[in-house]
Design a protein around this motif. Structure first.
Motif, mmCIF file in Angstrom:
data_model
loop_
_atom_site.group_PDB
_atom_site.id
_atom_site.type_symbol
_atom_site.label_atom_id
_atom_site.label_comp_id
_atom_site.label_asym_id
_atom_site.label_seq_id
_atom_site.Cartn_x
_atom_site.Cartn_y
_atom_site.Cartn_z
ATOM 1 N N GLY A 15 0.819 -1.212 0.000
ATOM 2 C CA GLY A 15 0.000 0.000 0.000
ATOM 3 C C GLY A 15 0.848 1.254 0.000
ATOM 4 O O GLY A 15 2.039 1.246 0.350
ATOM 5 N N ARG A 16 0.232 2.348 -0.418
ATOM 6 C CA ARG A 16 0.924 3.627 -0.479
ATOM 7 C C ARG A 16 0.338 4.645 0.486
ATOM 8 O O ARG A 16 0.637 5.824 0.412
ATOM 9 N N GLY A 17 -0.562 4.204 1.346
ATOM 10 C CA GLY A 17 -1.214 5.117 2.271
ATOM 11 C C GLY A 17 -0.251 5.587 3.351
ATOM 12 O O GLY A 17 0.575 4.836 3.847
ATOM 13 N N ARG A 18 -0.374 6.870 3.702
ATOM 14 C CA ARG A 18 0.431 7.430 4.782
ATOM 15 C C ARG A 18 -0.445 7.530 6.033
ATOM 16 O O ARG A 18 -0.906 8.604 6.394
ATOM 17 N N ASP A 19 -0.706 6.387 6.660
ATOM 18 C CA ASP A 19 -1.526 6.369 7.844
ATOM 19 C C ASP A 19 -0.697 5.886 9.033
ATOM 20 O O ASP A 19 0.524 5.736 8.940
ATOM 21 N N GLU A 20 -1.392 5.652 10.158
ATOM 22 C CA GLU A 20 -0.685 5.231 11.368
ATOM 23 C C GLU A 20 -0.003 3.879 11.194
ATOM 24 O O GLU A 20 1.058 3.629 11.775
ATOM 25 N N THR A 21 -0.611 2.991 10.389
ATOM 26 C CA THR A 21 0.011 1.692 10.136
ATOM 27 C C THR A 21 1.341 1.854 9.428
ATOM 28 O O THR A 21 2.322 1.167 9.736
#
Length: 410
Positions: free
Chosen positions: A183-189
Motif C-alpha cells: 500500500g501507499r497510504g500514509r496512515d498510522e500503520t
C-alpha cells in the motif's frame, strides 16, 4: 473460551452503534416534526371548515360538513372556549386514533362544532415511519459494511506487520515491515511499519557489530592458541604437562565454538541438504558420539538435511546430557523427530523460559569443561537446517530428566 474480537469487528460494531444512534435521533426528530406539521395543518383546515359551516348556517339554517349544534361529546376544553365566545380547535386522542375538533359560537347560546378523524393523514405518518425505519436499517447496514471494509483493510495490514515483525524477531534480516504490509497510504500503520523497520535496522547494526567484534577476537586468538597447542605437545611427559595440554585444548575448543557462534549469528550459513535415512544415520553416529547412549528407532523417515550439521547438533545434545545430566541417556527416532533424554536434574528454569544463552551453563561450578555454547550452537545449526529444536523437562513421575527434541523437515 474467550471471544476474540478483531479490529475489523470492533470498528464495524462502533460504526453500527453510532449509525444506529444517529438515525434513531434523526428519525424521532423527523417523525415529531411531521406529526406536529400534520396536526397543525389539520387544525387549520378544520378551523376554515367550521367558519364556512357557520356562514352557511347563518344564511339558510342548514348544517353542512357533518356539523352539530351543542354536541354533548364536545371536549370540555372547547366548551370553556365557547363559553368565552371564542373559536378554537382541539386534538383528541382516542382508541381509534386522533380526532380533530373545531367549535365556534353560533349565537343564542348555541355552539357549532365539527369532528373529523385523523385517519387519512395518520396513514401518511405511518408510511413516513415505515420509510424512516427502512432508511435507518439501510444506513446502519451500509455503515457496518463500510466499517467491515475499512477495518478489514487495517486488520490485514496490521496482521502482515505482525507476521513480518515475528520474522525479524526470528532472525530474518531481509524482511521489512513496510514492504510486507504494502500500500501507499500514509496512515498510522505506515508510521508503525517505518518505526519497526528503523528499530530492526538499528538492532541489526548493533548485533552485526557485536558479532564482528566477537569473530575478530576469536580469530585473533586462533593463532596464539594454535601456538600454545603445539608448544604443549612438546612438553615432557608428566602430570603438569597433562594439565597444561588439557587446558590448552579446552581453550582451543572455546575459540572454535565462539567462531562458530559468530558465523551462525551472521545468518550467512547455508545448509548442504541431502536426503538422509534418519534412523540409520542416528544408529551409526550416536555410538561414536556417546557410546553409553541407547538408540531406539520407533519409526524411520527420510529427511532433507545437512549430515554434518545434524551430527553437530546430535553431538552437542549428547555432550550436554552427559555433562549436566545423568545416565541412562536415551535417543529416540520417531519419524522426523529425534529426542535426546537423560535422567538428571533437568534443564534450568531460565533456559526453558528464555532458550539457550551463550556462556550460561546453569551451573555455578566454573571449573568444568562446559562454556554454555553447546546448546546455543545446536539451536543455531537447527535454524540453518530449517528444523525446530525444543527443550523441556520430563515429569518426575516418569523419572525426570532433560528432554531435547529436534523436528526435521521431511
Amino acid at each position: 473460551m474467550a471471544l476474540r474480537l478483531t479490529l475489523r469487528w470492533k470498528l464495524s460494531a462502533a460504526i453500527a452503534v453510532v449509525s444506529a444512534l444517529v438515525v434513531v435521533a434523526l428519525s424521532l426528530v423527523v417523525h415529531n416534526a411531521a406529526r406536529v406539521s400534520m396536526i397543525n395543518s389539520a387544525r387549520d383546515v378544520q378551523d376554515e371548515r367550521v367558519q364556512s359551516a357557520l356562514r352557511i348556517y347563518e344564511t339558510n339554517g342548514r348544517l353542512v360538513f357533518y356539523a352539530a349544534l351543542n354536541d354533548r361529546a364536545l371536549p370540555t376544553e372547547l366548551k370553556d372556549y365557547a363559553a368565552k365566545g371564542q373559536r378554537a380547535t382541539f386534538v383528541q386522542q382516542t382508541r381509534s386514533g386522533l380526532v380533530v375538533w373545531a367549535e365556534t359560537p353560533a349565537g343564542a347560546g348555541k355552539v357549532l362544532s365539527l369532528k373529523t378523524g385523523f385517519t387519512d393523514r395518520y396513514s401518511v405518518l405511518i408510511d413516513l415511519d415505515r420509510t424512516l425505519v427502512l432508511g435507518s436499517v439501510a444506513v446502519v447496514l451500509g455503515g457496518t459494511a463500510i466499517g467491515v471494509l475499512v477495518g478489514g483493510r487495517m486488520s490485514r495490514r496490521l496482521r502482515k506487520a505482525a507476521t513480518a515483525a515475528r520474522k525479524v524477531a526470528d532472525g530474518d534480516t531481509q524482511v521489512r515491515v513496510r514492504e510486507a504490509i504494502g500500500g501507499r497510504g500514509r496512515d498510522e500503520t505506515d508510521e508503525l511499519a517505518r518505526a519497526v523497520d528503523a528499530m530492526a535496522d538499528a538492532l541489526q547494526l548493533r548485533l552485526e557489530a557485536e558479532r564482528r567484534v566477537t569473530a575478530d577476537i576469536a580469530h585473533e586468538l586462533r593463532t596464539p592458541v594454535t601456538g600454545l597447542v603445539t608448544a604443549a605437545e612438546l612438553l615432557p611427559p608428566g602430570r603438569p604437562s597433562e594439565l597444561v595440554r588439557d587446558r590448552v585444548h579446552a581453550l582451543r575448543t572455546l575459540v572454535e565454538d565462539v567462531l562458530e557462534v559468530a558465523r551462525l549469528d551472521g545468518a550467512a550459513e547455508h545448509a548442504d541438504l541431502q536426503e538422509v535415512a534418519l534412523g540409520e544415520f542416528v544408529r551409526r553416529r550416536v555410538p561414536v558420539l556417546a557410546p553409553d547412549a541407547a538408540v531406539t528407532v520407533a519409526e524411520d523417515a527420510v529427511v532433507q538435511t545437512d549430515p554434518r550439521r545434524l551430527e553437530r547438533i546430535l553431538g552437542n545434545l549428547l555432550a550436554n546430557a552427559a555433562r549436566h545430566g545423568a545416565a541412562p541417556i536415551d535417543v529416540l527416532v520417531d519419524g522426523p523427530f529425534v529426542r535426546v533424554r537423560d535422567h538428571g536434574p533437568g534443564f534450568p528454569p531460565d533456559l526453558l523460559r528464555e532458550g539457550p544463552s551463550r556462556f550460561r551453563t546453569g551451573s555455578t561450578d566454573r571449573s568444568g569443561a562446559g562454556h554454555g555454547l553447546g546448546l546455543t550452537i545446536a539451536t543455531g545449526q537447527a535454524r540453518v537446517l530449517g528444523a525446530r529444536l525444543t527443550f523441556r523437562n520430563a515429569p518426575a513421575a516418569d523419572g525426570g530428566g532433560a528432554v531435547a527434541q529436534l523436528l526435521l523437515p521431511r
